[in-house]
Motif scaffolding. Sequence first.
Motif, PDB file in Angstrom:
ATOM      1  N   ALA A 196     -23.978  24.411 -27.588  1.00  0.00           N
ATOM      2  CA  ALA A 196     -25.035  23.697 -28.306  1.00  0.00           C
ATOM      3  C   ALA A 196     -26.405  24.264 -27.955  1.00  0.00           C
ATOM      4  O   ALA A 196     -27.235  24.527 -28.839  1.00  0.00           O
ATOM      5  N   ARG A 197     -26.635  24.473 -26.678  1.00  0.00           N
ATOM      6  CA  ARG A 197     -27.923  25.010 -26.236  1.00  0.00           C
ATOM      7  C   ARG A 197     -28.166  26.401 -26.815  1.00  0.00           C
ATOM      8  O   ARG A 197     -29.263  26.718 -27.288  1.00  0.00           O
ATOM      9  N   ASN A 198     -27.132  27.238 -26.807  1.00  0.00           N
ATOM     10  CA  ASN A 198     -27.274  28.600 -27.331  1.00  0.00           C
ATOM     11  C   ASN A 198     -27.536  28.620 -28.833  1.00  0.00           C
ATOM     12  O   ASN A 198     -28.125  29.576 -29.359  1.00  0.00           O
ATOM     13  N   PHE A 220     -21.826  16.628 -25.823  1.00  0.00           N
ATOM     14  CA  PHE A 220     -23.264  16.789 -25.641  1.00  0.00           C
ATOM     15  C   PHE A 220     -23.733  15.618 -24.787  1.00  0.00           C
ATOM     16  O   PHE A 220     -23.293  14.492 -24.994  1.00  0.00           O
ATOM     17  N   GLY A 235     -29.326  26.326 -30.314  1.00  0.00           N
ATOM     18  CA  GLY A 235     -30.572  25.619 -30.559  1.00  0.00           C
ATOM     19  C   GLY A 235     -30.418  24.150 -30.881  1.00  0.00           C
ATOM     20  O   GLY A 235     -31.331  23.522 -31.416  1.00  0.00           O
ATOM     21  N   ILE A 285     -21.554  22.029 -24.193  1.00  0.00           N
ATOM     22  CA  ILE A 285     -22.987  21.813 -23.976  1.00  0.00           C
ATOM     23  C   ILE A 285     -23.736  23.131 -24.011  1.00  0.00           C
ATOM     24  O   ILE A 285     -24.821  23.240 -24.607  1.00  0.00           O
ATOM     25  N   LEU A 286     -23.158  24.173 -23.405  1.00  0.00           N
ATOM     26  CA  LEU A 286     -23.778  25.496 -23.415  1.00  0.00           C
ATOM     27  C   LEU A 286     -23.834  26.067 -24.828  1.00  0.00           C
ATOM     28  O   LEU A 286     -24.846  26.651 -25.233  1.00  0.00           O
ATOM     29  N   TRP A 341     -21.153  17.851 -32.673  1.00  0.00           N
ATOM     30  CA  TRP A 341     -21.664  17.597 -31.323  1.00  0.00           C
ATOM     31  C   TRP A 341     -22.160  16.162 -31.270  1.00  0.00           C
ATOM     32  O   TRP A 341     -22.891  15.709 -32.162  1.00  0.00           O
ATOM     33  N   SER A 384     -30.647  20.527 -30.068  1.00  0.00           N
ATOM     34  CA  SER A 384     -31.357  19.729 -29.069  1.00  0.00           C
ATOM     35  C   SER A 384     -31.152  18.240 -29.265  1.00  0.00           C
ATOM     36  O   SER A 384     -31.599  17.437 -28.437  1.00  0.00           O
ATOM     37  N   ASN A 407     -18.677  21.544 -20.267  1.00  0.00           N
ATOM     38  CA  ASN A 407     -19.871  22.368 -20.062  1.00  0.00           C
ATOM     39  C   ASN A 407     -19.990  23.481 -21.095  1.00  0.00           C
ATOM     40  O   ASN A 407     -21.109  23.865 -21.478  1.00  0.00           O
TER      41      ASN A 407
END
Length: 233
Positions: A172-174, A41, A176, A169-170, A6, A178, A166
Amino acid sequence: MKIEIWSDVMCPFCYIGKNNFEQALEKLPFKDQVEVEWKSFQLDPTLEVNKTQDTIQYFREKKGVAEAQATQMLSQVTQMGKGAGIDFNFEKTLITNTFNAHKLLHLAKKHNKSNEMEEALFIAHFIDGKNVGDVDVLVSLAEKLGIDKDEATKAVTSDELDYEVNQDILEARNNGVSGVPFFVLNGKYAVSGAQPVDVFEDALQQTYKETVSPFKDLSGSSGASCDADGCSI
């Protein structure tokens, strides 16, 4: 062995991490067995697509960092870059929204040229001082890699690749994530940040040993056994 990375185009540590990772990979006997997938990202998705700022201005206005402190930070990053073989040119760097650049990266992935595109985007942003949010700049980068101009223009100006960006990015968020760069090694281990070459080398060797390498024979010698050609004692 698959490595997922990422990254954001305007992240200098992502460029440093890329170079250090690649230097580590070149040292390893199984380098040809490694597949690299670049994932999107965005460090600052709130930036306007059609506007640019210089780096000092961005730190001052967006991050609330004093100019002297920002200058010192960039000087330190510049020195880190030299250690990775990168001559950052922060005086020319233009900060802008990188979503379109990520769409171009996903187009390049379809042509098996994502690694080349990632490098081209880093050079355009950090070395040449180009606006990596500008359609003409992005299409020009695509053409240099042999990607059709009309195909690149459509990819950057339409929403056909928005979903792929997207989703990265999602994901990565799921998971954790940051901050970037963030390396996931064969779905088992992670390496965060622009680590030194030896850290990447050790991590890659350990991951390969545990997830790819054939079983290690702990017997110490060859015992009686049979194979397709017969048996031996």
